[in-house]
Design an enzyme around this catalytic site. Sequence first.
Site, short mmCIF file in Angstrom:
data_model
loop_
_atom_site.label_atom_id
_atom_site.label_comp_id
_atom_site.label_asym_id
_atom_site.label_seq_id
_atom_site.Cartn_x
_atom_site.Cartn_y
_atom_site.Cartn_z
N TRP A 111 -6.50 -18.77 -9.60
CA TRP A 111 -7.95 -17.78 -10.32
C TRP A 111 -9.18 -18.76 -9.83
O TRP A 111 -10.10 -18.06 -9.99
CB TRP A 111 -7.81 -17.94 -11.73
CG TRP A 111 -6.69 -16.89 -12.33
CD1 TRP A 111 -5.72 -16.05 -11.43
CD2 TRP A 111 -6.57 -16.38 -13.43
NE1 TRP A 111 -4.95 -15.30 -12.29
CE2 TRP A 111 -5.41 -15.49 -13.70
CE3 TRP A 111 -7.23 -16.61 -14.82
CZ2 TRP A 111 -4.86 -15.07 -14.84
CZ3 TRP A 111 -6.53 -16.17 -15.94
CH2 TRP A 111 -5.44 -15.38 -16.22
N LYS A 112 -8.89 -19.73 -9.41
CA LYS A 112 -10.37 -20.56 -8.80
C LYS A 112 -11.29 -20.56 -10.14
O LYS A 112 -10.87 -20.53 -11.24
CB LYS A 112 -10.80 -19.95 -7.70
CG LYS A 112 -9.57 -19.73 -6.45
CD LYS A 112 -10.12 -19.48 -5.05
CE LYS A 112 -8.77 -19.58 -4.10
NZ LYS A 112 -9.44 -19.50 -2.91
N GLU A 163 -9.87 -26.18 -1.22
CA GLU A 163 -11.34 -26.04 -1.62
C GLU A 163 -11.61 -27.51 -2.29
O GLU A 163 -12.85 -27.92 -1.98
CB GLU A 163 -11.65 -25.15 -2.54
CG GLU A 163 -11.76 -23.62 -1.87
CD GLU A 163 -11.31 -22.48 -2.53
OE1 GLU A 163 -11.22 -22.53 -3.84
OE2 GLU A 163 -11.07 -21.47 -1.89
N GLU A 168 -1.22 -23.35 3.21
CA GLU A 168 -2.54 -22.36 3.03
C GLU A 168 -3.61 -22.74 4.40
O GLU A 168 -4.30 -23.67 4.60
CB GLU A 168 -3.10 -22.56 2.11
CG GLU A 168 -2.43 -22.19 0.76
CD GLU A 168 -3.38 -21.91 -0.58
OE1 GLU A 168 -3.32 -20.85 -1.00
OE2 GLU A 168 -4.15 -22.67 -0.87
N GLY A 184 -9.61 -16.56 1.57
CA GLY A 184 -10.57 -15.73 1.38
C GLY A 184 -11.09 -15.03 2.45
O GLY A 184 -12.26 -14.58 2.06
N SER A 187 -5.19 -14.92 1.68
CA SER A 187 -5.23 -13.79 2.04
C SER A 187 -4.12 -12.86 1.82
O SER A 187 -3.77 -11.97 2.59
CB SER A 187 -6.01 -13.39 3.42
OG SER A 187 -7.35 -13.84 3.29
N GLY A 233 -4.77 -15.98 -4.25
CA GLY A 233 -6.14 -16.28 -4.78
C GLY A 233 -6.94 -14.88 -5.28
O GLY A 233 -6.30 -14.42 -6.28
N GLY A 234 -7.57 -14.33 -4.53
CA GLY A 234 -8.33 -13.14 -4.76
C GLY A 234 -7.57 -11.97 -5.34
O GLY A 234 -8.02 -11.20 -6.21
P1 PGA Z 1 -7.08 -16.08 -1.04
O1 PGA Z 1 -6.94 -17.57 -1.62
O2 PGA Z 1 -5.73 -15.36 -1.59
O3 PGA Z 1 -8.04 -15.66 -1.77
O4 PGA Z 1 -7.05 -16.03 0.38
C1 PGA Z 1 -5.66 -18.19 -1.60
C2 PGA Z 1 -5.79 -19.66 -2.12
O5 PGA Z 1 -6.87 -20.23 -1.95
O6 PGA Z 1 -4.99 -20.07 -2.93
#
Ligand code: PGA
Length: 233
Positions: free
Chosen positions: A7-8, A93, A157, A163, A193, A214-215
């Site tokens: 979820w960041k 990140e 990743e 993202g 993604s 993520g998103g």
């Molecule tokens: P994303 O992020 O699916 O939004 O690209 C993946 C992640 O950073 O783990």
Amino acid sequence: MLVAGNWKMFKGPGETLAFCRALRAVPRPADVDVVVCPPYVSLAEAVQVLAGTEVGVFAQNCHWADDGAFTGEVSASMLLELGVYGTIVGHSERRQLFGETDEAVGRRARAALDAGLDVIACVGETEAERDAGETEAVLRRQVSALEHDDNLVIAYEPVWAIGTGRTATPEMAQEAHEIVKSVLDVPLLYGGSVKPENARELLAQPAVDGALVGGASLDLPSFEAICRAGSRS
Ligand code: PGA
């Protein structure tokens, strides 16, 4: 098959309660392990609502020390006290924006595993590294900082796919996963993604054992669809 939602820095405690209540209520395929990774401040709510389900609650990072003068950090024993099951370490990140090195990521992973947490350790090349033909060397270096453990999973990743809406082709994911597996033979997730539309094809690759999302994990219908795409049944 494992599908983990990262979820960041999204969903505080209130939103987490609502999301986890709804997640609890939906049927999940029996052959897919589902994990959510809320921010630290929302972990207690997630653990509470998902207690008694098969959904695992993971943190997004974990310090190597048990306690100490480390402002802004959280230890494995603190996470365990909360009922958290595992943690992500080494997300790109963290590496790119907060300067985490391979060595720091390795220490975080080791300490979390030793304390009894499951670990998803992230690796992946930047676009410049891929363009320079350095993908294999980067992956080998990052994976070499980790040690084999039965409770370790690695997420490949590619940084340029996170993202951005750009995904690695299933063949690129397969190739990178083979490199990672040749260094450390542990289960491997693909991340970057992942969406309901591409999940089935990515998850069908033989060396892909799951997804780190993520998103698309922030929205319940799309997260559920990705979980279903991971089912072999
Ligand atoms: P994303 O992020 O699916 O939004 O690209 C993946 C992640 O950073 O783990």
